[in-house]
Design a protein around this motif. Sequence first.
Motif, PDB file in Angstrom:
ATOM      1  N   ARG A  23       0.896  -1.074  -0.217  1.00 16.93           N
ATOM      2  CA  ARG A  23      -0.036  -0.007   0.055  1.00 16.93           C
ATOM      3  C   ARG A  23       0.889   1.487   0.131  1.00 16.93           C
ATOM      4  O   ARG A  23       1.748   1.804   1.105  1.00 16.93           O
ATOM      5  N   ILE A  24       0.745   1.952  -0.961  1.00 18.49           N
ATOM      6  CA  ILE A  24       1.787   3.155  -1.323  1.00 18.49           C
ATOM      7  C   ILE A  24       0.975   4.601  -1.234  1.00 18.49           C
ATOM      8  O   ILE A  24      -0.138   4.549  -1.816  1.00 18.49           O
ATOM      9  N   VAL A  25       1.500   5.450  -0.661  1.00 24.67           N
ATOM     10  CA  VAL A  25       0.839   6.652  -0.725  1.00 24.67           C
ATOM     11  C   VAL A  25       2.000   7.594  -1.431  1.00 24.67           C
ATOM     12  O   VAL A  25       2.883   7.555  -0.741  1.00 24.67           O
ATOM     13  N   ASP A  55       1.610   1.690   3.582  1.00 19.66           N
ATOM     14  CA  ASP A  55       2.819   0.806   3.997  1.00 19.66           C
ATOM     15  C   ASP A  55       4.178   1.610   3.749  1.00 19.66           C
ATOM     16  O   ASP A  55       5.170   1.642   4.549  1.00 19.66           O
ATOM     17  N   ILE A  56       4.002   2.564   2.758  1.00 20.40           N
ATOM     18  CA  ILE A  56       5.445   3.304   2.608  1.00 20.40           C
ATOM     19  C   ILE A  56       4.812   4.694   1.813  1.00 20.40           C
ATOM     20  O   ILE A  56       3.738   4.695   1.307  1.00 20.40           O
ATOM     21  N   VAL A  57       5.461   5.767   2.191  1.00 22.24           N
ATOM     22  CA  VAL A  57       5.025   6.887   1.538  1.00 22.24           C
ATOM     23  C   VAL A  57       6.187   7.493   0.549  1.00 22.24           C
ATOM     24  O   VAL A  57       7.258   7.376   0.984  1.00 22.24           O
ATOM     25  N   VAL A  58       5.814   7.933  -0.523  1.00 23.13           N
ATOM     26  CA  VAL A  58       6.744   8.408  -1.557  1.00 23.13           C
ATOM     27  C   VAL A  58       6.577   9.857  -1.979  1.00 23.13           C
ATOM     28  O   VAL A  58       5.213  10.145  -1.921  1.00 23.13           O
ATOM     29  N   LEU A  59       7.527  10.688  -1.977  1.00 23.40           N
ATOM     30  CA  LEU A  59       7.182  12.170  -2.186  1.00 23.40           C
ATOM     31  C   LEU A  59       8.011  12.200  -3.527  1.00 23.40           C
ATOM     32  O   LEU A  59       9.112  12.014  -3.696  1.00 23.40           O
TER      33      LEU A  59
END
Length: 270
Positions: A23-25, A55-59
Motif C-alpha cells: 500500500r503506497i501513498v 505501508d510506505i510514503v513516496v514524495l
Amino acid sequence: MVRLNVKHDRFTPPNWPAGFKLRIVALADIHACTTWMNVPRIDKIVKKANALKPDIVVLLGDYLSGMHLMFKSLPHDHWAESLARLKAPLGVHAVLGNHDWWEDLQAQARRGGPTMAGKALEEVGIKLYSNDVTRLEKDGYGFWLAGLESQLALLANRRYPRRNIEGLDDLEGTLAQVTTNEPIVMMAHEPNIFEKMPDRVAVTLSGHTHGGQVRVRKKAKSARKRYGTQYSYGHIVEDDRHLIVSGGLGYSVLPLRFGVPPEINLIELG
C-alpha cells in the motif's frame, strides 16, 4: 480552498509475487508557498495521507514554488517539518523535481547538488534518492525502491527555461544497483522516462504535469504542450508496463485548477 481528492489505483503488475500486498501513498508537486500551500494546508495533506495507513510514503518532487515572483515562497524548514509528520512502517522516501533545481541558484551555478530542498528533506529524516535504490521488506517479501534524479534539472539560460535543459537522471546506473530479481518500484518526477523503462520495473510513479491543471471532458492537451510530456495524467499501461502520473497538489504558472483537483495518490499493488 480547492477540495483534496484521493485517487485510488489497485492492480497487480506482471511478475508480482503472489500474496504480496503493498500500500503506497504518493504526494507530488506540493509547490509550497505562503498563500494556498502554507503550513496549515500541508499539515492537512499530511493528516489525510496518514489516515490512509500506507505501508510506505513516496514524495515525487517539486516542493518549491515556481511562482516566487508573484507569491512568497515558504521557508524550506517549514514545509519539510510538516512532511516529517508523515508516518509509514517502511518510511518516507523522496526524489527532487525540476523546480527544486530551478529555484536553487547555487545548485544551478555549480551545475550539481546538494540542493536546498534536498538538504531540508534529509535534515528531517526523509530519505532522498538521486539515482539510488534501497531494498525493503514487508511480510517476508522483498522489493526495491528506486529514485531517479530530475530529467530537467539544469538550465542553460534562466530567461528561456525551456531551452537546452540538462537532466541528471541515470536510469541504467540506477537499475544496475539492483542485485536480486525482486520487483522494483520506481520514483521519477518527470514521466517521460517511462518510454525507456524496462518491464523489469513493476510500476513507475511520477508527477510534474499537475494533470494539466485544467481538464475538459477528461482531456488536458495543455499538459503535453506546457510540460513537454506524452504522459499527462493517470494510470497508463504500455506493453504490460505500468505508470502512475499524479495530478499533484500545488499549482504552476497560475493558481488555477479545473477538472483536476489536488490529489493524494493511493496505490495498492497485489
